[in-house]
Write an enzyme that holds these catalytic residues in place. Structure first.
Site, PDB file in Angstrom:
ATOM      1  N   SER A  78      51.264  32.007 103.828  1.00  0.00           N
ATOM      2  CA  SER A  78      51.221  33.458 103.983  1.00  0.00           C
ATOM      3  C   SER A  78      52.328  33.915 104.923  1.00  0.00           C
ATOM      4  O   SER A  78      53.290  33.175 105.161  1.00  0.00           O
ATOM      5  CB  SER A  78      49.837  33.882 104.499  1.00  0.00           C
ATOM      6  OG  SER A  78      49.677  35.275 104.379  1.00  0.00           O
ATOM      7  N   ASN A  79      52.223  35.111 105.444  1.00  0.00           N
ATOM      8  CA  ASN A  79      53.224  35.623 106.389  1.00  0.00           C
ATOM      9  C   ASN A  79      52.530  36.510 107.410  1.00  0.00           C
ATOM     10  O   ASN A  79      51.314  36.673 107.380  1.00  0.00           O
ATOM     11  CB  ASN A  79      54.328  36.361 105.635  1.00  0.00           C
ATOM     12  CG  ASN A  79      53.765  37.482 104.802  1.00  0.00           C
ATOM     13  OD1 ASN A  79      53.243  38.457 105.321  1.00  0.00           O
ATOM     14  ND2 ASN A  79      53.828  37.336 103.475  1.00  0.00           N
ATOM     15  N   PHE A  80      53.307  37.123 108.306  1.00  0.00           N
ATOM     16  CA  PHE A  80      52.709  37.828 109.448  1.00  0.00           C
ATOM     17  C   PHE A  80      52.327  39.282 109.155  1.00  0.00           C
ATOM     18  O   PHE A  80      51.938  40.015 110.064  1.00  0.00           O
ATOM     19  CB  PHE A  80      53.680  37.803 110.636  1.00  0.00           C
ATOM     20  CG  PHE A  80      53.891  36.434 111.211  1.00  0.00           C
ATOM     21  CD1 PHE A  80      52.860  35.795 111.881  1.00  0.00           C
ATOM     22  CD2 PHE A  80      55.106  35.782 111.075  1.00  0.00           C
ATOM     23  CE1 PHE A  80      53.052  34.531 112.408  1.00  0.00           C
ATOM     24  CE2 PHE A  80      55.300  34.521 111.602  1.00  0.00           C
ATOM     25  CZ  PHE A  80      54.261  33.883 112.276  1.00  0.00           C
ATOM     26  N   SER A  81      52.443  39.736 107.918  1.00  0.00           N
ATOM     27  CA  SER A  81      52.144  41.142 107.637  1.00  0.00           C
ATOM     28  C   SER A  81      50.677  41.460 107.944  1.00  0.00           C
ATOM     29  O   SER A  81      49.776  40.702 107.600  1.00  0.00           O
ATOM     30  CB  SER A  81      52.423  41.446 106.163  1.00  0.00           C
ATOM     31  OG  SER A  81      51.930  42.724 105.853  1.00  0.00           O
ATOM     32  N   ALA A 135      53.708  42.484 101.698  1.00  0.00           N
ATOM     33  CA  ALA A 135      54.604  41.343 101.882  1.00  0.00           C
ATOM     34  C   ALA A 135      54.075  40.245 100.967  1.00  0.00           C
ATOM     35  O   ALA A 135      53.173  39.484 101.335  1.00  0.00           O
ATOM     36  CB  ALA A 135      54.599  40.906 103.334  1.00  0.00           C
TER      37      ALA A 135
END
Ligand code: C5P
Length: 421
Positions: free
Chosen positions: A225-228, A292
């Protein structure tokens, strides 16, 4: 509760999602305020009531808590709160879209005019962001209202930018007749609407917003995943709904509350987000991709938890569908596609390339490595590029304000487009 029987005066706009600090000071007219809370709640506003200590003599916190669905605030140092949130006033000052004080007694006016801050209401008067409206409804006996000190304080508050709504003339609690009556709840509500209601610019339109990070499963307990956090997309959905659009929010995992009047779908992966979006491609007027989305996912997610048997581990990734690119390909002339470009290098070049490649009407550029912009912060600094060559650099501002500024610019073209095209 007689909730459905209450008819709100009609407003030229919407209070949907507006965050109102409602201060009540200790005057007899405080008895009118529970009805005002009902009207505001019914119109979709979020109301935080703040009582001065003497207001409790006239109206109970309980009735206001039940009606506002929020704990009523009074003391700066709450005695029964073991944890104690000593910075609540700062958060609320940031949170609120407006402060309304009704009734405002001579004592409270004097505190406001002179910067005193010895109760929660006077602290909040100072802590509210300077650009937010402060609506003050003075109410007291006629002689008091005419007293030079009260007049002086009101004049000073006007000079400081407060909106002062003069009291009505009529029968007063003292039995005398004069100027000092608090206007009726419906009138106060209409004044609040005039100061705060947002235009219904998107009434009749359908807006779809994607938000947050997708999760791509590796095995039952791990994912890519990512930091969004979804804050920008949620702010856009909130603004679109406040402006009257039928708003669909398709979001990856987040703890954010659903904005008022928004239809929300929670999804996990990019593929799920794509499937949910496809349901609305046809009928939406505006598609805003603020999510994102992971560009790649593991070729196959393991059914059982992977074990750390070997020293190295190779994961084969395959490309995810590009949701915005697909919408850009399919969109018809009346539909507007807006994307985001979160960049770390050669930002303008990348944003403009995406604008063209994905066939967008607008792209909003934000830079991940710029303080106050991008993931996990409350603010953003956007630069907007249109397919017709317009460029708008917005200053650093809260994501809520940025969302409104962005929608205003990007959707100004909507009315000129005909569905017949
Ligand atoms: O190509 P890139 O991922 O940088 O493009 C960013 C824009 O495209 C964002 O608006 C994002 O929401 C959207 N996007 C998408 N589906 C993807 C990847 C990105 O809708 N798979």
């Amino acid at each position: 509760m007689a909730s459905d029987k209450i008819t709100s005066p009609s407003l030229n706009g919407s209070l949907n999602g507006k965050r109102i600090l409602l201060g009540i000071s200790g005057g007899i007219a405080a008895y009118k305020i529970p009805l005002l809370v009902r009207l505001l709640k019914k119109s979709g506003a979020d109301v935080q009531v703040v009582l001065t200590p003497s207001a409790k003599e006239f109206v109970t916190p309980t009735v206001l808590e039940v009606l506002s669905h929020r704990k009523v605030l009074c003391e700066i140092f709450p005695k029964n709160d073991a944890k104690g949130d000593w910075t609540a006033h700062i958060h609320l000052g940031e949170w609120a879209d407006a402060l309304v004080v009704a009734p405002a007694t001579a004592n409270t006016l004097a505190k406001f005019a002179n910067g005193f801050s010895d109760d929660m209401l006077s602290v909040l008067f100072l802590a509210l962001r300077p650009d937010k409206p402060r609506l003050i409804f003075p109410s007291m006996d006629g002689e008091m209202f005419d007293a030079p000190a009260v007049r002086r304080n009101l004049e000073r508050l006007r000079t400081d930018g407060c909106i002062i709504i003069e009291p009505d003339y009529g029968a007063l609690a003292s039995g005398l007749v004069g100027k000092g009556r608090l206007p009726e709840p419906e009138t106060i509500f209409t004044h609040i609407g005039q100061a705060l209601a947002e235009p219904l610019w998107l009434k009749g339109k359908c807006v779809v917003v994607t938000a947050g990070a997708t999760r791509e499963r590796i095995d039952p307990v791990r994912f890519i995943s990512n930091f969004s956090t979804g804050k920008m997309g949620f702010a856009l959905a909130e603004a679109a709904a406040a402006w009257g659009a039928e708003t669909i929010l398709i979001t990856g995992k987040t703890h954010l509350p659903t904005p008022p009047a928004v239809k929300r779908f929670d999804v996990e992966s990019a593929e799920e987000m794509f499937q949910a979006c496809k349901l609305y491609f046809e009928r939406c007027d505006v598609f805003i991709a603020a999510a994102a989305v992971a560009d790649y996912r593991p070729e196959c997610a393991a059914v059982q938890k992977l074990k750390k048997d070997s020293d190295s581990f190779t994961l084969t990734l395959v490309k995810n569908p590009d949701i915005l690119l697909e919408f850009g390909k399919q969109k018809r002339p009346h539909q507007v596609a807006i994307g985001f470009a979160l960049e770390t290098d050669r930002a303008i070049e990348h944003a403009q390339e995406k604008l063209v490649r994905k066939n967008l009407d607008w792209i909003a550029l934000n830079c991940a490595n710029e303080p106050g912009s991008g993931f996990e912060v409350e603010t953003n600094r956007l630069t907007l590029f249109s397919r017709t060559g317009e460029v708008h650099e917005l200053p650093l501002m809260s994501k809520r304000d940025a969302a409104r500024a962005m929608l205003k610019l990007t959707l100004s073209c909507l009315d000129s487009r005909s569905k017949k095209n």
